[in-house]
Motif scaffolding. Structure first.
Motif, short mmCIF file in Angstrom:
data_model
loop_
_atom_site.label_atom_id
_atom_site.label_comp_id
_atom_site.label_asym_id
_atom_site.label_seq_id
_atom_site.Cartn_x
_atom_site.Cartn_y
_atom_site.Cartn_z
N ARG A 181 44.65 44.86 31.36
CA ARG A 181 44.44 43.42 31.50
C ARG A 181 45.78 42.69 31.44
O ARG A 181 46.05 41.77 32.23
CB ARG A 181 43.51 42.91 30.40
CG ARG A 181 43.24 41.40 30.49
CD ARG A 181 42.48 40.86 29.30
NE ARG A 181 43.25 41.01 28.09
CZ ARG A 181 42.96 41.85 27.11
NH1 ARG A 181 41.87 42.58 27.16
NH2 ARG A 181 43.73 41.98 26.05
N GLU A 182 46.62 43.11 30.50
CA GLU A 182 47.93 42.45 30.37
C GLU A 182 48.83 42.74 31.57
O GLU A 182 49.54 41.86 32.05
CB GLU A 182 48.60 42.90 29.07
CG GLU A 182 47.86 42.38 27.86
CD GLU A 182 48.61 42.61 26.57
OE1 GLU A 182 49.59 43.40 26.57
OE2 GLU A 182 48.23 42.01 25.57
N ALA A 183 48.80 43.99 32.04
CA ALA A 183 49.66 44.35 33.17
C ALA A 183 49.25 43.59 34.43
O ALA A 183 50.11 43.18 35.23
CB ALA A 183 49.58 45.87 33.41
N PHE A 184 47.95 43.39 34.63
CA PHE A 184 47.47 42.70 35.84
C PHE A 184 47.41 41.18 35.65
O PHE A 184 47.26 40.44 36.63
CB PHE A 184 46.07 43.20 36.23
CG PHE A 184 46.00 44.68 36.50
CD1 PHE A 184 47.11 45.40 36.93
CD2 PHE A 184 44.80 45.37 36.33
CE1 PHE A 184 47.04 46.77 37.18
CE2 PHE A 184 44.72 46.74 36.58
CZ PHE A 184 45.85 47.43 36.99
N GLY A 185 47.48 40.73 34.39
CA GLY A 185 47.33 39.31 34.11
C GLY A 185 45.96 38.80 34.50
O GLY A 185 45.80 37.65 34.93
N LEU A 186 44.95 39.67 34.32
CA LEU A 186 43.61 39.36 34.80
C LEU A 186 42.58 40.12 33.95
O LEU A 186 42.75 41.31 33.71
CB LEU A 186 43.52 39.84 36.26
CG LEU A 186 42.35 39.44 37.12
CD1 LEU A 186 42.33 37.93 37.32
CD2 LEU A 186 42.45 40.15 38.47
N ALA A 187 41.54 39.42 33.49
CA ALA A 187 40.52 40.08 32.67
C ALA A 187 39.33 40.54 33.52
O ALA A 187 38.78 41.62 33.30
CB ALA A 187 40.04 39.15 31.57
N THR A 188 38.93 39.70 34.47
CA THR A 188 37.79 40.07 35.33
C THR A 188 38.00 39.46 36.71
O THR A 188 38.75 38.48 36.87
CB THR A 188 36.45 39.51 34.80
OG1 THR A 188 36.51 38.09 34.81
CG2 THR A 188 36.13 39.99 33.40
N GLU A 189 37.37 40.04 37.69
CA GLU A 189 37.33 39.44 39.02
C GLU A 189 36.11 39.97 39.75
O GLU A 189 35.56 41.02 39.41
CB GLU A 189 38.61 39.74 39.82
CG GLU A 189 38.81 41.21 40.12
CD GLU A 189 40.05 41.47 40.98
OE1 GLU A 189 40.29 40.70 41.92
OE2 GLU A 189 40.75 42.45 40.69
N SER A 190 35.68 39.19 40.73
CA SER A 190 34.54 39.57 41.54
C SER A 190 35.07 39.85 42.94
O SER A 190 35.77 39.01 43.50
CB SER A 190 33.56 38.39 41.55
OG SER A 190 32.28 38.85 41.75
N VAL A 191 34.79 41.03 43.45
CA VAL A 191 35.34 41.38 44.77
C VAL A 191 34.24 41.89 45.70
O VAL A 191 33.25 42.47 45.26
CB VAL A 191 36.45 42.47 44.67
CG1 VAL A 191 37.64 41.97 43.90
CG2 VAL A 191 35.90 43.75 44.05
N ALA A 192 34.45 41.66 46.98
CA ALA A 192 33.58 42.24 48.01
C ALA A 192 34.30 43.49 48.51
O ALA A 192 35.44 43.41 48.99
CB ALA A 192 33.37 41.25 49.15
N ARG A 244 47.25 47.06 46.39
CA ARG A 244 47.75 45.71 46.13
C ARG A 244 49.24 45.74 45.77
O ARG A 244 49.90 44.70 45.76
CB ARG A 244 46.97 45.06 44.99
CG ARG A 244 45.53 44.72 45.34
CD ARG A 244 44.79 44.22 44.11
NE ARG A 244 43.48 43.68 44.44
CZ ARG A 244 42.60 43.22 43.55
NH1 ARG A 244 42.93 43.24 42.26
NH2 ARG A 244 41.44 42.74 43.92
N GLY A 245 49.74 46.93 45.37
CA GLY A 245 51.16 47.06 45.05
C GLY A 245 51.48 46.56 43.65
O GLY A 245 50.59 46.26 42.86
N GLY A 246 52.76 46.47 43.33
CA GLY A 246 53.22 45.95 42.04
C GLY A 246 52.60 46.67 40.86
O GLY A 246 52.56 47.90 40.83
N ALA A 247 52.12 45.88 39.88
CA ALA A 247 51.53 46.46 38.68
C ALA A 247 50.31 47.32 39.02
O ALA A 247 50.03 48.32 38.36
CB ALA A 247 51.12 45.35 37.71
N TRP A 248 49.59 46.93 40.08
CA TRP A 248 48.39 47.69 40.47
C TRP A 248 48.77 49.09 40.90
O TRP A 248 48.15 50.07 40.48
CB TRP A 248 47.66 46.96 41.61
CG TRP A 248 47.28 45.58 41.23
CD1 TRP A 248 48.06 44.46 41.32
CD2 TRP A 248 46.05 45.16 40.63
NE1 TRP A 248 47.38 43.37 40.83
CE2 TRP A 248 46.16 43.77 40.40
CE3 TRP A 248 44.88 45.84 40.28
CZ2 TRP A 248 45.12 43.03 39.83
CZ3 TRP A 248 43.85 45.11 39.72
CH2 TRP A 248 43.97 43.72 39.49
#
Lengths: 84, 148
Positions: A11-22, A40-44
Motif C-alpha cells: 500500500r505504501e509503495a503504490f500510494g494506494l489502499a484500494t482501487e476498482s478496475v475493469a 504499469r511500471g515504476g513501483a508496480w
C-alpha cells in the motif's frame, strides 16, 4: 469490475489502499492480473516482479497463480505475514 | 466468539476465566502471550504498528482454530490479537486452549501460534531511532509451522 486491495508495504509503495478496475478479457487469473499490474511500471513493476514475495488473496482466501479472477471479486496483495 | 481482533488491551486472567466458564470437563488450559520487545534486529524499537486485513484476518484465525479442533480433542480455544500502535512491553496476542489433559492443550496452543505467525494476515511496522521499517517474515517461522 474487480476490487483490488493493497496492504502493508505494498500500500505504501503504490500510494494506494484500494482501487476498482475493469479487467481486459485476457486477464482471468491471479498470475495474469499480477503481470497486467506490473506493466504499469515504476513501483508496480518493482514490487510485483517475478521472484518478489507477494501473497495474493481472492475473496479473503489465499490464492495461487492459477486462481481465477472474475468480475465482482476482491483481490488483495500483501507481503508475507508478520503477526503474532 | 473464539477469535477477536481489537485495539484495546486484554486481561489474561479474565479471558482464561471466561474460557473455563465453569466447564468441569476442563482439566488443563495452555496459554501463550506475545509481547512487543524493545529490541529487534539489533535496533531499539520505540513503537510498533500492527495492521490487518479486515474480513480475511478473522476468517484465517477462525480456520486455524477449526484446524486445531480437528487435530486435537480440545474443549475450547481463544485467540485475541491486537492491532494499532503498541509500545515495548505491550501485549500483542493471546492464544489459549482448554482441554481435559495438558498434552492436547500444549500442542494445540503451539500449533495455533505457529499457524497464526505464518498464515494470519497481520503485518508489523516498527519505529526505530533510524525511522520506520516493515518487519520481514522469518524462514524459521515457516519451518516451525511445517512441523505440524
Amino acid at each position: 469490475m474487480v476490487q483490488l486491495v493493497y496492504l502493508a508495504r505494498l500500500r505504501e509503495a503504490f500510494g494506494l489502499a484500494t482501487e476498482s478496475v475493469a479487467l481486459p478479457r485476457e486477464v482471468g487469473t491471479v498470475a495474469a492480473l499480477l503481470a497486467w499490474l506490473s506493466r504499469r511500471g515504476g513501483a508496480w513493476a518493482a514490487e510485483l516482479a517475478p521472484g518478489r514475495a507477494v501473497r495474493v488473496a481472492v475473496n479473503h482466501d489465499v490464492a495461487r497463480g492459477e486462481t481465477p479472477v472474475r468480475a465482482g471479486d476482491e483481490v488483495a496483495f500483501f507481503p508475507p505475514v508478520t503477526g503474532g | 466468539m473464539p477469535v477477536r481482533i481489537q485495539r484495546e488491551d486484554f486481561d489474561i486472567a479474565g479471558e482464561l476465566e471466561r474460557l473455563r466458564a465453569g466447564d468441569v470437563r476442563i482439566g488443563a488450559i495452555a496459554s501463550f502471550v506475545g509481547l512487543v520487545r524493545h529490541v529487534n534486529e539489533a535496533s531499539e524499537v520505540r513503537a510498533m504498528t500492527l495492521e490487518h486485513y479486515p474480513g480475511m484476518t478473522e476468517k484465517a484465525l477462525a480456520q486455524i482454530v477449526e484446524e486445531a479442533r480437528s487435530r486435537w480433542n480440545i474443549i475450547d480455544a481463544l485467540v485475541i490479537h491486537r492491532v494499532g500502535e503498541l509500545k515495548p512491553g505491550d501485549q500483542i496476542v493471546l492464544a489459549a486452549v482448554a482441554s481435559a489433559h495438558r498434552g492436547e492443550a500444549f500442542a494445540a496452543c503451539e500449533f495455533i501460534m505457529d499457524y497464526l505467525k505464518t498464515r494470519a494476515p497481520f503485518w508489523k511496522k516498527e519505529r526505530t531511532p533510524a525511522g520506520e521499517r516493515w518487519v520481514e517474515a522469518r524462514a524459521s517461522d515457516e519451518e516451525k509451522a511445517s512441523r505440524w
